[in-house]
Design an enzyme around this catalytic site. Sequence first.
Site, PDB file in Angstrom:
ATOM      1  N   HIS A   1      25.817 -27.270  15.366  1.00 14.69           N
ATOM      2  CA  HIS A   1      25.072 -27.244  14.115  1.00 14.69           C
ATOM      3  C   HIS A   1      25.979 -27.043  12.898  1.00 14.69           C
ATOM      4  O   HIS A   1      26.924 -26.275  12.912  1.00 14.69           O
ATOM      5  CB  HIS A   1      24.007 -26.135  14.151  1.00 14.69           C
ATOM      6  CG  HIS A   1      24.566 -24.746  14.220  1.00 14.69           C
ATOM      7  ND1 HIS A   1      24.909 -24.022  13.103  1.00 14.69           N
ATOM      8  CD2 HIS A   1      24.843 -23.957  15.282  1.00 14.69           C
ATOM      9  CE1 HIS A   1      25.368 -22.837  13.454  1.00 14.69           C
ATOM     10  NE2 HIS A   1      25.345 -22.771  14.781  1.00 14.69           N
TER      11      HIS A   1
ATOM     12  N   HIS B   1      38.678 -38.374  14.652  1.00 14.49           N
ATOM     13  CA  HIS B   1      38.344 -38.721  16.036  1.00 14.49           C
ATOM     14  C   HIS B   1      38.152 -37.426  16.824  1.00 14.49           C
ATOM     15  O   HIS B   1      39.078 -36.620  16.944  1.00 14.49           O
ATOM     16  CB  HIS B   1      39.483 -39.553  16.650  1.00 14.49           C
ATOM     17  CG  HIS B   1      39.219 -40.023  18.051  1.00 14.49           C
ATOM     18  ND1 HIS B   1      40.095 -40.859  18.708  1.00 14.49           N
ATOM     19  CD2 HIS B   1      38.209 -39.793  18.922  1.00 14.49           C
ATOM     20  CE1 HIS B   1      39.621 -41.119  19.922  1.00 14.49           C
ATOM     21  NE2 HIS B   1      38.474 -40.471  20.072  1.00 14.49           N
TER      22      HIS B   1
END
Length: 210
Positions: A135, A144
Amino acid sequence: MKKIIIIGAGGHGQVVADALMLINGAEPVAFLDENPAIIGEKILGIPVPGGNTHLSKIKHDGVVIALGNNKLRKRIFEELTAAGEILFTVIHPSAIISPSVKIGAGSMILAGAVINTGAEIKENTIINTNSTIEHHNIIGPHSHVAPGATLGGEAVVGEESMVGIGATVLPRVTIGNMSMLGAGSTATGNIADGITAAGIPAKRLKFQSK
């Protein structure tokens, strides 16, 4: 049906092609790749007519830059954006993504990835297989997050950075711009810009010339 061109026919490009073939309303119509050994061939049944100069010769509705090199992916993204190309966002059907997540253009969310409430994935970013974005994470552009990596709540990954395979970033920890967290490492504290860190806990690697 949106016709999508994939830039890069390597392993990552083929994973992206697999994801596209599972998305309703999308069809990969060509790989573009500079490797002369595969030009004129078909990979996964998709033709490889040539390099990036063929882009204007193929009817298409969007482009995906399926290259693992962050710097190269950023450069091509900026060139295509300036040329008015539409960067297609790939989301594998098995990914679990909160409705509140924001995902930037041209990003790739691959099989089994989980992205939870309030997270923001910037443009042209790879969220790879089975990675977990908790979250309120912020994942910077052209970065990446590798397969199996786990980021705790409110973590931040900077622009053009890499979180390696199976690495862990603890909650509220920041990985700086153009930095790398090594495979299997755990970042327990912030990592500054331009740093390669590895280990548990992750520490800056000191490179010595011979």
